[in-house]
Structure formats: C-alpha cells, structure tokens
Design a protein around this motif. Structure first.
Motif, PDB file in Angstrom:
ATOM      1  N   MET A   1       0.829  -1.204   0.000  1.00 59.54           N
ATOM      2  CA  MET A   1       0.000   0.000   0.000  1.00 59.54           C
ATOM      3  C   MET A   1       0.868   1.260   0.000  1.00 59.54           C
ATOM      4  O   MET A   1       0.588   2.226  -0.712  1.00 59.54           O
ATOM      5  N   ALA A   2       1.936   1.236   0.793  1.00 66.05           N
ATOM      6  CA  ALA A   2       2.850   2.377   0.803  1.00 66.05           C
ATOM      7  C   ALA A   2       3.531   2.540  -0.545  1.00 66.05           C
ATOM      8  O   ALA A   2       3.734   3.662  -1.030  1.00 66.05           O
ATOM      9  N   PHE A   3       3.883   1.413  -1.193  1.00 70.27           N
ATOM     10  CA  PHE A   3       4.528   1.446  -2.507  1.00 70.27           C
ATOM     11  C   PHE A   3       3.584   2.043  -3.548  1.00 70.27           C
ATOM     12  O   PHE A   3       3.990   2.882  -4.376  1.00 70.27           O
ATOM     13  N   LEU A   4       2.313   1.640  -3.530  1.00 71.10           N
ATOM     14  CA  LEU A   4       1.342   2.174  -4.476  1.00 71.10           C
ATOM     15  C   LEU A   4       1.166   3.675  -4.295  1.00 71.10           C
ATOM     16  O   LEU A   4       1.105   4.431  -5.267  1.00 71.10           O
ATOM     17  N   SER A   5       1.083   4.114  -3.046  1.00 71.23           N
ATOM     18  CA  SER A   5       0.893   5.533  -2.769  1.00 71.23           C
ATOM     19  C   SER A   5       2.088   6.367  -3.214  1.00 71.23           C
ATOM     20  O   SER A   5       1.939   7.518  -3.646  1.00 71.23           O
ATOM     21  N   ALA A   6       3.288   5.785  -3.118  1.00 70.89           N
ATOM     22  CA  ALA A   6       4.509   6.511  -3.486  1.00 70.89           C
ATOM     23  C   ALA A   6       4.785   6.481  -4.976  1.00 70.89           C
ATOM     24  O   ALA A   6       5.748   7.112  -5.431  1.00 70.89           O
ATOM     25  N   SER A   7       3.948   5.769  -5.744  1.00 67.87           N
ATOM     26  CA  SER A   7       4.253   5.520  -7.155  1.00 67.87           C
ATOM     27  C   SER A   7       3.086   5.899  -8.062  1.00 67.87           C
ATOM     28  O   SER A   7       2.493   5.048  -8.730  1.00 67.87           O
ATOM     29  N   PRO A   8       2.752   7.194  -8.156  1.00 65.26           N
ATOM     30  CA  PRO A   8       1.632   7.609  -9.007  1.00 65.26           C
ATOM     31  C   PRO A   8       1.948   7.617 -10.493  1.00 65.26           C
ATOM     32  O   PRO A   8       1.056   7.819 -11.311  1.00 65.26           O
ATOM     33  N   SER A   9       3.223   7.408 -10.860  1.00 64.39           N
ATOM     34  CA  SER A   9       3.618   7.349 -12.266  1.00 64.39           C
ATOM     35  C   SER A   9       4.717   6.299 -12.408  1.00 64.39           C
ATOM     36  O   SER A   9       5.333   5.899 -11.412  1.00 64.39           O
ATOM     37  N   PRO A  10       4.992   5.836 -13.629  1.00 63.57           N
ATOM     38  CA  PRO A  10       6.102   4.890 -13.809  1.00 63.57           C
ATOM     39  C   PRO A  10       7.434   5.434 -13.312  1.00 63.57           C
ATOM     40  O   PRO A  10       8.273   4.681 -12.799  1.00 63.57           O
ATOM     41  N   TYR A  11       7.645   6.736 -13.447  1.00 60.41           N
ATOM     42  CA  TYR A  11       8.903   7.345 -13.019  1.00 60.41           C
ATOM     43  C   TYR A  11       9.043   7.293 -11.498  1.00 60.41           C
ATOM     44  O   TYR A  11      10.131   7.027 -10.967  1.00 60.41           O
ATOM     45  N   HIS A  12       7.937   7.512 -10.804  1.00 59.71           N
ATOM     46  CA  HIS A  12       7.964   7.371  -9.350  1.00 59.71           C
ATOM     47  C   HIS A  12       8.122   5.912  -8.946  1.00 59.71           C
ATOM     48  O   HIS A  12       8.798   5.606  -7.946  1.00 59.71           O
ATOM     49  N   ALA A  13       7.505   5.012  -9.685  1.00 61.93           N
ATOM     50  CA  ALA A  13       7.575   3.589  -9.332  1.00 61.93           C
ATOM     51  C   ALA A  13       9.007   3.072  -9.370  1.00 61.93           C
ATOM     52  O   ALA A  13       9.453   2.367  -8.447  1.00 61.93           O
TER      53      ALA A  13
ATOM     54  N   GLY B   1      10.902   5.304 -17.252  1.00 60.17           N
ATOM     55  CA  GLY B   1      10.013   4.575 -16.355  1.00 60.17           C
ATOM     56  C   GLY B   1      10.319   3.099 -16.265  1.00 60.17           C
ATOM     57  O   GLY B   1       9.446   2.309 -15.886  1.00 60.17           O
ATOM     58  N   ALA B   2      11.538   2.690 -16.617  1.00 57.04           N
ATOM     59  CA  ALA B   2      11.931   1.278 -16.575  1.00 57.04           C
ATOM     60  C   ALA B   2      13.116   1.077 -15.644  1.00 57.04           C
ATOM     61  O   ALA B   2      13.958   1.972 -15.479  1.00 57.04           O
ATOM     62  N   LEU B   3      13.191  -0.102 -15.062  1.00 57.89           N
ATOM     63  CA  LEU B   3      14.291  -0.490 -14.178  1.00 57.89           C
ATOM     64  C   LEU B   3      14.678  -1.930 -14.475  1.00 57.89           C
ATOM     65  O   LEU B   3      13.807  -2.800 -14.574  1.00 57.89           O
ATOM     66  N   ILE B   4      15.980  -2.179 -14.636  1.00 58.16           N
ATOM     67  CA  ILE B   4      16.509  -3.542 -14.696  1.00 58.16           C
ATOM     68  C   ILE B   4      17.499  -3.678 -13.537  1.00 58.16           C
ATOM     69  O   ILE B   4      18.444  -2.889 -13.425  1.00 58.16           O
ATOM     70  N   ALA B   5      17.261  -4.648 -12.668  1.00 56.82           N
ATOM     71  CA  ALA B   5      18.137  -4.881 -11.515  1.00 56.82           C
ATOM     72  C   ALA B   5      18.546  -6.344 -11.494  1.00 56.82           C
ATOM     73  O   ALA B   5      17.760  -7.222 -11.862  1.00 56.82           O
ATOM     74  N   TRP B   6      19.783  -6.614 -11.058  1.00 61.65           N
ATOM     75  CA  TRP B   6      20.266  -7.993 -11.022  1.00 61.65           C
ATOM     76  C   TRP B   6      21.298  -8.149  -9.920  1.00 61.65           C
ATOM     77  O   TRP B   6      21.921  -7.200  -9.475  1.00 61.65           O
ATOM     78  N   TYR B   7      21.449  -9.400  -9.477  1.00 59.21           N
ATOM     79  CA  TYR B   7      22.422  -9.711  -8.430  1.00 59.21           C
ATOM     80  C   TYR B   7      23.384 -10.766  -8.961  1.00 59.21           C
ATOM     81  O   TYR B   7      22.962 -11.858  -9.379  1.00 59.21           O
TER      82      TYR B   7
ATOM     83  N   HIS C   1       5.583  -4.702 -15.394  1.00 56.65           N
ATOM     84  CA  HIS C   1       5.530  -3.382 -16.037  1.00 56.65           C
ATOM     85  C   HIS C   1       5.064  -2.333 -15.050  1.00 56.65           C
ATOM     86  O   HIS C   1       4.324  -2.613 -14.102  1.00 56.65           O
ATOM     87  N   THR C   2       5.518  -1.106 -15.285  1.00 55.35           N
ATOM     88  CA  THR C   2       5.317  -0.003 -14.351  1.00 55.35           C
ATOM     89  C   THR C   2       4.160   0.907 -14.722  1.00 55.35           C
ATOM     90  O   THR C   2       3.751   1.739 -13.902  1.00 55.35           O
ATOM     91  N   ASP C   3       3.650   0.799 -15.938  1.00 52.67           N
ATOM     92  CA  ASP C   3       2.609   1.723 -16.399  1.00 52.67           C
ATOM     93  C   ASP C   3       1.219   1.154 -16.167  1.00 52.67           C
ATOM     94  O   ASP C   3       1.035  -0.066 -16.067  1.00 52.67           O
TER      95      ASP C   3
ATOM     96  N   GLY D   1       9.918  20.388 -21.004  1.00 54.84           N
ATOM     97  CA  GLY D   1       9.102  19.269 -21.462  1.00 54.84           C
ATOM     98  C   GLY D   1       8.478  18.561 -20.274  1.00 54.84           C
ATOM     99  O   GLY D   1       8.902  18.749 -19.127  1.00 54.84           O
ATOM    100  N   TRP D   2       7.453  17.727 -20.534  1.00 53.02           N
ATOM    101  CA  TRP D   2       6.777  17.057 -19.428  1.00 53.02           C
ATOM    102  C   TRP D   2       6.137  15.757 -19.891  1.00 53.02           C
ATOM    103  O   TRP D   2       5.781  15.577 -21.054  1.00 53.02           O
ATOM    104  N   ASP D   3       6.042  14.834 -18.943  1.00 53.07           N
ATOM    105  CA  ASP D   3       5.326  13.568 -19.103  1.00 53.07           C
ATOM    106  C   ASP D   3       4.465  13.438 -17.854  1.00 53.07           C
ATOM    107  O   ASP D   3       4.924  12.974 -16.806  1.00 53.07           O
ATOM    108  N   LEU D   4       3.203  13.855 -17.969  1.00 46.63           N
ATOM    109  CA  LEU D   4       2.336  14.005 -16.810  1.00 46.63           C
ATOM    110  C   LEU D   4       1.073  13.180 -16.966  1.00 46.63           C
ATOM    111  O   LEU D   4       0.571  12.989 -18.082  1.00 46.63           O
ATOM    112  N   MET D   5       0.540  12.724 -15.836  1.00 43.62           N
ATOM    113  CA  MET D   5      -0.656  11.898 -15.853  1.00 43.62           C
ATOM    114  C   MET D   5      -1.460  12.137 -14.594  1.00 43.62           C
ATOM    115  O   MET D   5      -0.924  12.558 -13.567  1.00 43.62           O
ATOM    116  N   VAL D   6      -2.762  11.900 -14.680  1.00 42.08           N
ATOM    117  CA  VAL D   6      -3.623  12.073 -13.515  1.00 42.08           C
ATOM    118  C   VAL D   6      -3.666  10.776 -12.722  1.00 42.08           C
ATOM    119  O   VAL D   6      -3.401   9.691 -13.244  1.00 42.08           O
ATOM    120  N   HIS D   7      -3.988  10.894 -11.443  1.00 39.69           N
ATOM    121  CA  HIS D   7      -4.133   9.708 -10.595  1.00 39.69           C
ATOM    122  C   HIS D   7      -5.153   9.991  -9.510  1.00 39.69           C
ATOM    123  O   HIS D   7      -5.344  11.138  -9.089  1.00 39.69           O
TER     124      HIS D   7
END
Length: 445
Positions: free
Chosen positions: A31-43, A78-84, A101-103, A222-228
């Motif tokens: 729930m905290a993750f969803l609230s902190a991630s209103p866009s792919p960039y935030h996610a 809005g993408a992340l690739i992570a590996w160990y 996917h983040t979108d 420039g901007w990449d904006l979305m409503v939530h």
C-alpha cells in the motif's frame, strides 16, 4: 493470544505455509509502494530506493561495467533492470528473470494542456492504454509525472491532493444512461476541470507545477504528466481480507519482484536473479523502455561480457535462462461468471495464477508450468490456473514479447484481481504476499 510475528515486507519468508495467517506487514508495504508511485517514473525511483537499502548500486549505461559481484541496477525513464551477481558467477551463468511493467491505463496531459470553456478552466488530456473510462468520472484526481528542465535534467512532480475532476453529466440531462449505458467520447467528455475563469492562458498548468516543484518560471522545457486518484489504498470487507487500490496492474508485481530480488541478494545462487520492470506495456511495449525494446537484452549481454564472457557464453546463459512474466489476471467475477471459462475460476486469496493461452497471447507451455509449479511447491504457496473463455478475446502481456525477442523460456503468471484497468482495482489481501514468496523461490533457482 498475541498476534503471530510478521515477515519483513522487504524480504518474503521462504516456505510460507498457505495455512499461516494473513501477512499484514507485506500488504501494508504494498500500500505504501502504491501511494509513493503515481507514475512509472515514481515507481522505478521507489523500487530503486528499496534496492539501495538492500545493497544494490546504480550503474550508468554510458559507463564501462566491471566484473564485480553484488547487486546492480539500471534506470531508464520509467523502466528499471536490476540484477544480483553471486560471488564467482561464471560468464555463462543463466538468468532467472521476473518481468513486470510499471505503467497503468490513465489520462495523460497533452503538449498544450491549457484549455477550457464556459467559465471552466480545464486540462487537455489524452487517453493512455485501455482504461475503464467511467472509473475516472467524479473522482478527486492529482497530477504526477516527470518534468524535463532546460538543462536536460529531470524532476519528479506529484501533486497528491484533489486538483482535477472529470464531472459526469447529471442524470437529468441524460435520462437513458441507466438503461442504455454510459457513452463517452474520449475527446469531448474526459477533459478534467481544475478551476474557474474565462481567461485561459497557455503555460498556466506548467507554471503552476514549476511553483509546486520549487522551480523558477520558464525552467521546464518538457513534461510527461498523468492524472491519478488521490484516494489511498485501503483494506476492504468484513474481515479486511481484500485490498482496494490504484495501479495494482501492475505495480503489485513490481513490488513483489523488488521484494523477492532483495531477498535473493547475498545468497550463494546457481543463477543470476533479475528484475525487469518495463514501461509502456499498456500500449504495446514498443519503446526504448518497453519489453519490445533493447533494454533487457543489452543489460544481460553486458553483464555476460563484463564477466569476461563471449558470444558463446551469452548464448549458453540465455539458453539456460527462465523468465516469469508477472502481471495481474482475472479473478472470477461473482456477477459475470458466464464471462469466464467454466472450469477455470481463479479466486482471490487463492494464490498466484498460471496464465495459459494456446494462441500464444501468454507464453506459458507445459515445461514452463513445471518451473512455476516447482517454485510454488518450494515456497508452499497454492497455485491456480487461468484460461480465457473461448468466446472472449484474451489479453496479452510482456511474456510472448520476451520469449520471442530474447529466446528465453517464459512463463506468464500473476495475481487474480477484479476491476482490472479501473482507476481503483481489487485483489485478495494476502495474494501479494503469496506471489512474493513464489517469486523469491523462483529467483533462487
């Protein structure tokens, strides 16, 4: 009786029994993750912050990569690739990949956002993906996304308070809406209001966001904006055994994958665990940050080469790799059960679902099913199966794209939800925890 101890939300507990009580800590964290991630960039920024706490470090795509072990990640838009990389991993060590996917479908701001009519000031928006349009009506909306400054840097922005609203036409002016259904024109009927006034000036919205972000006037290029929706996620039901919230398709999987990868870090593994969180799945994945772009392939190849590998090593590594494409699927709807396959009825809190479609809308085959079934068995997590009603078109995911683009065996899985593509979706409150444990078992190889 005291409440049983909860697992850490960032580290799923391996071997979690399906008879254990609901693990509130993990779902609270979602729930905290969803609230902190209103866009792919935030996610991706939120996921990266959590990985940093688990010992991961960011690497730049423009730098040379070294052969060091440990956790690493790449951010692109809005993408992340992570590996160990485990200590002593050979160049041909196979990968175990969780893809997500983040979108999410929503309304996005147009290049000339300032508009209005008849004394109402409005924001011009474009429909992104395939949202349930009616779910955006009469809802308090915020605005979030990414601002690009004149020097080329970016700044995240999140106005997380009631700012906009798409007002529905009163029933007195549309008497047939309850019998004939709601009909919305995407161009005319979805432009939100955000104030009053007849003097609509170009630049007003961006000037407002510059002020909100502490920027100087004219700094944004420039901007990449979305409503939530600004309504926070919440437990629902008599027993609080359901979770209602925004963007669970597919931040639920991004959150579970992040937690599973953090749990895998530091272990002596026979594989290299990977989280691939892509943007633009909802409109086809064809972008430099989408699953149909080069990002994942480039990261995997560079990881092989950084450890001294050759093209032969790369081919061996990919041939032994497996990807779980984790995305939400459909729980059986109690009011529309006839829309589902009569012998496949995934239920909320019944565990993750294996998604199958013989026409390759999902990438799962028999051998892939065995891989995921083994992971669920190892984690003691129940497993369900989803297949579409033959009379209904089947959706698709990043799974077939990943399999075709990289030649990696891919399995489509997820969590069963209701209200998919709504501004607010619904799932079982313990399914996210069960998914995270299954993913953790899978990433361990």
């Amino acid at each position: 009786m005291s409440e049983p101890s909860r697992p850490s939300p960032a580290t799923p507990t391996r071997g979690a029994s399906r008879t254990q009580p609901f693990h509130r800590g993990h779902t609270d964290d979602l729930m905290a993750f969803l609230s902190a991630s209103p866009s792919p960039y935030h996610a991706v920024a939120t996921a990266a912050e959590r990985l940093e706490k688990a010992g991961f470090t960011q690497v730049d795509e423009t730098d040379a990569w070294d052969a060091s072990s440990g956790g690493k990640y790449v951010l692109r838009g809005g993408a992340l690739i992570a590996w160990y990389v485990p200590e002593g991993a050979a160049p041909h060590t196979p990968f175990r990949i969780v893809g997500a996917h983040t979108d999410s479908p929503n309304l996005r701001v147009k290049p000339r956002p300032d508009t209005g009519a008849h004394g109402w000031r409005q924001v011009a928006v474009e429909v992104y993906g395939g949202p349930l349009l009616n779910s955006w009506l009469d809802r308090d909306l915020g605005l979030a996304g990414r601002l690009t400054l004149r020097d080329g840097t970016t700044r995240l922005v999140d106005v997380d308070r009631p700012l906009l609203r798409v007002p529905q036409l009163a029933i007195h002016l549309d008497r047939s809406v309850s019998t004939d259904g709601l009909k919305l024109d995407k161009q005319r009927h979805l432009q939100p209001v955000w104030g009053l006034g007849d003097d609509v000036r170009d630049g007003d919205l961006i000037a407002f966001l510059e002020q909100e972000s502490g920027l100087t006037a004219g700094e944004v290029a420039g901007w990449d904006l979305m409503v939530h929706s600004v309504e926070p996620p919440a437990y629902l039901g008599r027993d609080r055994d359901l979770l209602a919230g925004p963007r669970m398709d597919n931040l639920l999987s991004v959150h579970a994958g992040t937690a599973a990868l953090a749990a895998a870090a530091g272990r002596d593994l026979p594989c290299i665990p990977v989280l691939a969180a892509f943007d633009h799945e909802e409109n086809g994945s064809q972008s430099d940050t989408g699953a149909d772009g080069p990002l994942l392939g480039s990261v995997l190849e560079r990881s092989v080469f950084a450890r001294g590998g050759s093209l032969e090593d790369r081919a061996r590594a990919l041939a032994g790799s497996v990807c779980l494409s984790s995305d939400t699927g459909h729980a059986v709807h109690p009011n529309y059960a006839e829309r589902h396959d009569p012998t496949h009825h995934p239920r909320a809190n019944g565990g993750p679902i294996l998604k199958v479609n013989v026409n390759n809308r999902y990438a799962t085959d028999g051998s892939g099913r065995a891989v995921f079934a083994a992971a669920c068995e190892k984690a003691d997590v129940p497993l369900q199966t989803f297949v579409s009603n033959n009379s209904m078109p089947c959706g698709t995911t990043i799974g077939p794209i990943t399999a075709a683009r990289h030649g990696i065996r891919t399995v489509d899985i997820g969590v069963a939800i209701l209200s998919m593509h709504s501004a607010r979706e619904l799932c079982g409150a313990d399914d996210p925890y069960l998914l995270a444990n299954a993913l953790a078992a899978f990433l361990e190889g």
